[in-house]
Scaffold this motif. Structure first.
Motif, PDB file in Angstrom:
ATOM      1  N   VAL A 142       0.826  -1.212   0.000  1.00 53.63           N
ATOM      2  CA  VAL A 142       0.000   0.000   0.000  1.00 53.63           C
ATOM      3  C   VAL A 142       0.860   1.263   0.000  1.00 53.63           C
ATOM      4  N   ASN A 143       2.141   1.135   0.357  1.00 57.17           N
ATOM      5  CA  ASN A 143       3.019   2.303   0.455  1.00 57.17           C
ATOM      6  C   ASN A 143       4.184   2.283  -0.537  1.00 57.17           C
ATOM      7  N   VAL A 144       4.226   1.315  -1.456  1.00 61.66           N
ATOM      8  CA  VAL A 144       5.372   1.166  -2.351  1.00 61.66           C
ATOM      9  C   VAL A 144       5.617   2.464  -3.121  1.00 61.66           C
ATOM     10  N   GLU A 145       6.889   2.850  -3.228  1.00 61.50           N
ATOM     11  CA  GLU A 145       7.286   4.030  -3.970  1.00 61.50           C
ATOM     12  C   GLU A 145       8.755   3.886  -4.342  1.00 61.50           C
ATOM     13  N   HIS A 146       9.221   4.745  -5.209  1.00 62.28           N
ATOM     14  CA  HIS A 146      10.628   4.704  -5.614  1.00 62.28           C
ATOM     15  C   HIS A 146      11.515   4.939  -4.397  1.00 62.28           C
ATOM     16  N   GLY A 147      12.557   4.114  -4.280  1.00 61.97           N
ATOM     17  CA  GLY A 147      13.491   4.259  -3.177  1.00 61.97           C
ATOM     18  C   GLY A 147      12.967   3.791  -1.840  1.00 61.97           C
ATOM     19  N   PHE A 148      11.917   2.989  -1.821  1.00 64.11           N
ATOM     20  CA  PHE A 148      11.328   2.507  -0.568  1.00 64.11           C
ATOM     21  C   PHE A 148      12.426   1.962   0.344  1.00 64.11           C
ATOM     22  N   ASP A 149      12.445   2.428   1.597  1.00 65.68           N
ATOM     23  CA  ASP A 149      13.495   2.070   2.548  1.00 65.68           C
ATOM     24  C   ASP A 149      13.062   0.845   3.356  1.00 65.68           C
ATOM     25  N   PHE A 150      13.437  -0.336   2.878  1.00 65.67           N
ATOM     26  CA  PHE A 150      13.024  -1.574   3.534  1.00 65.67           C
ATOM     27  C   PHE A 150      13.609  -1.696   4.935  1.00 65.67           C
ATOM     28  N   GLU A 151      14.821  -1.230   5.129  1.00 66.03           N
ATOM     29  CA  GLU A 151      15.474  -1.354   6.434  1.00 66.03           C
ATOM     30  C   GLU A 151      14.709  -0.581   7.500  1.00 66.03           C
TER      31      GLU A 151
END
Length: 382
Positions: A224-233
């Motif tokens: 629901v929040n995916v975007e370019h550069g998503f910070d998984f950490e």
């Protein structure tokens, strides 16, 4: 490019066995600007349907030419990845469609440097360098139109589903999530290394069973929040159960992290006074952006002021809905607010910011949560 990508494939899946005649395995690809010319030359069959933009059969693949240089390279690498994976021996002969397409999409996503070197298997950090790819935008659009697709829906995709680009986008997103998330990536890599020796579905079920509910929750939050550069950490959730409030409870919220457990148990239908104190920095340029829990109105993230305190509840039970779906109901709080719990469960808090821009945040908030006792509660002695 496929030659440069060989090390990436072998790092994930191991080396291929030689061709049946003992020679080194080779793949032939056809880039078609005019398909009719290929038909006339006998280089493609009339009944060879191109799934979306390309098609792989055995050690050959075909792809339609593209307007964008990046996307032309991406499709070439996508189909070449199929050819590599389809040649894997043993248990790898029975791989589900979501994994085959998702891995081809994920590994083919690349970054080409000015010196000609290529980095494969990357998370897109902006749109301009990945023209034509558009998987992030497609997932965002599909979420708005149809809601988030749970894991069970994606893992049931069949060949017929891949006449639509949305299926490719969702499979890319799922593989990207499992490959990038700190808690799940080691298991995902292990499954890839064991494709030839351990049945895929057995390995997935066994390795992820211990924390499947948490995985499903974090998948929904990512999707629901995916975007370019998503910070998984920084977006990963540390799940901690809440405890009943005695009097009032206090917690600390970091500005450089996503959802954080307040370790507070709230009850459905009950109201709580939530107050926040402190300041934090959201960015440093052109000068430090200092904010309180109300956020700053100079910029918005997902329709709400940047830096505004947000709340959600991880419900004890979601009924028939996927685990963690209650956390998709996000409530704005700010410096002070009355929060009414829709579900009983653990309260989670976060500072509102783009999910790819958490790294430059500094500072914390001190948050106090206190049950509001109304006349009915007082009469009942609660």
């Amino acid at each position: 490019l496929p030659d440069a990508m060989l090390a990436t494939w072998e790092n994930f899946f191991g080396e291929l066995p030689p061709a049946m005649d003992g020679s080194e395995y080779r793949v032939t690809g056809y880039l078609m600007r005019d398909r009719e010319l290929f038909l006339a030359a006998g280089l493609v069959k009339e009944n060879t349907l191109l799934s979306y933009h390309g098609r792989q059969i055995g050690a050959e693949f075909w792809l339609n030419d593209q307007s964008w240089n990046y996307y032309r390279r991406h499709l070439l690498l996508h189909e070449a990845t199929h050819a590599f994976m389809r040649h894997l021996p043993g248990e790898a002969i029975d791989l589900p469609m979501w994994y085959l397409e998702g891995m081809a999409e994920m590994l083919a996503t690349h970054r080409l440097a000015e010196d000609g070197t290529v980095e494969f298997n990357v998370m897109p950090v902006d749109r301009s360098r990945f023209l034509g790819f558009e998987r992030i935008a497609i997932v965002q659009r599909d979420v708005k139109a149809n809601g988030v697709r749970p894991l069970s829906a994606i893992t049931r995709f069949s060949a017929e589903d891949f006449t639509k680009v949305e299926s490719y986008a969702w499979c890319w997103a799922l593989c990207r999530f499992l490959e990038s998330h700190p808690k799940y990536r080691d298991r995902f890599r292990r499954i890839a290394r064991e494709l030839t020796t351990v049945p895929f579905r057995q390995n997935m079920a066994t390795l992820y069973a211990p924390d499947m509910k948490q995985l499903q929750t974090e998948w929904l939050l990512f999707a629901v929040n995916v975007e370019h550069g998503f910070d998984f950490e920084r977006a990963q959730v540390e799940f901690r159960d809440g405890r009943p409030i005695v009097g009032r409870a206090e917690t600390t919220v970091r500005s450089d992290r996503g959802w954080q457990s307040a370790e507070i148990l709230v009850e459905a239908g009950k109201r709580y006074l939530v107050t926040a104190a402190g300041q934090f920095t959201l960015a440093d340029l052109p000068k430090p952006w200092v904010s309180e829990a109300n956020g700053v109105s100079i910029r918005y993230a997902r329709g709400r002021p940047l830096g505004q305190l947000q709340a959600s509840v991880l419900a004890k039970s979601n009924g028939d809905d996927p685990p963690g779906s209650s956390m998709l109901r996000e409530v704005a709080l700010g410096n002070e607010a009355v929060f009414e719990a829709v579900n009983s469960g653990t309260l989670y808090l976060r500072i509102n910011d783009d999910w790819g821009e958490l790294a430059d945040n500094r500072g914390t908030l001190s948050v106090t949560v206190e049950p509001i006792v109304d006349a009915v509660d007082q009469a009942a002695g609660r």
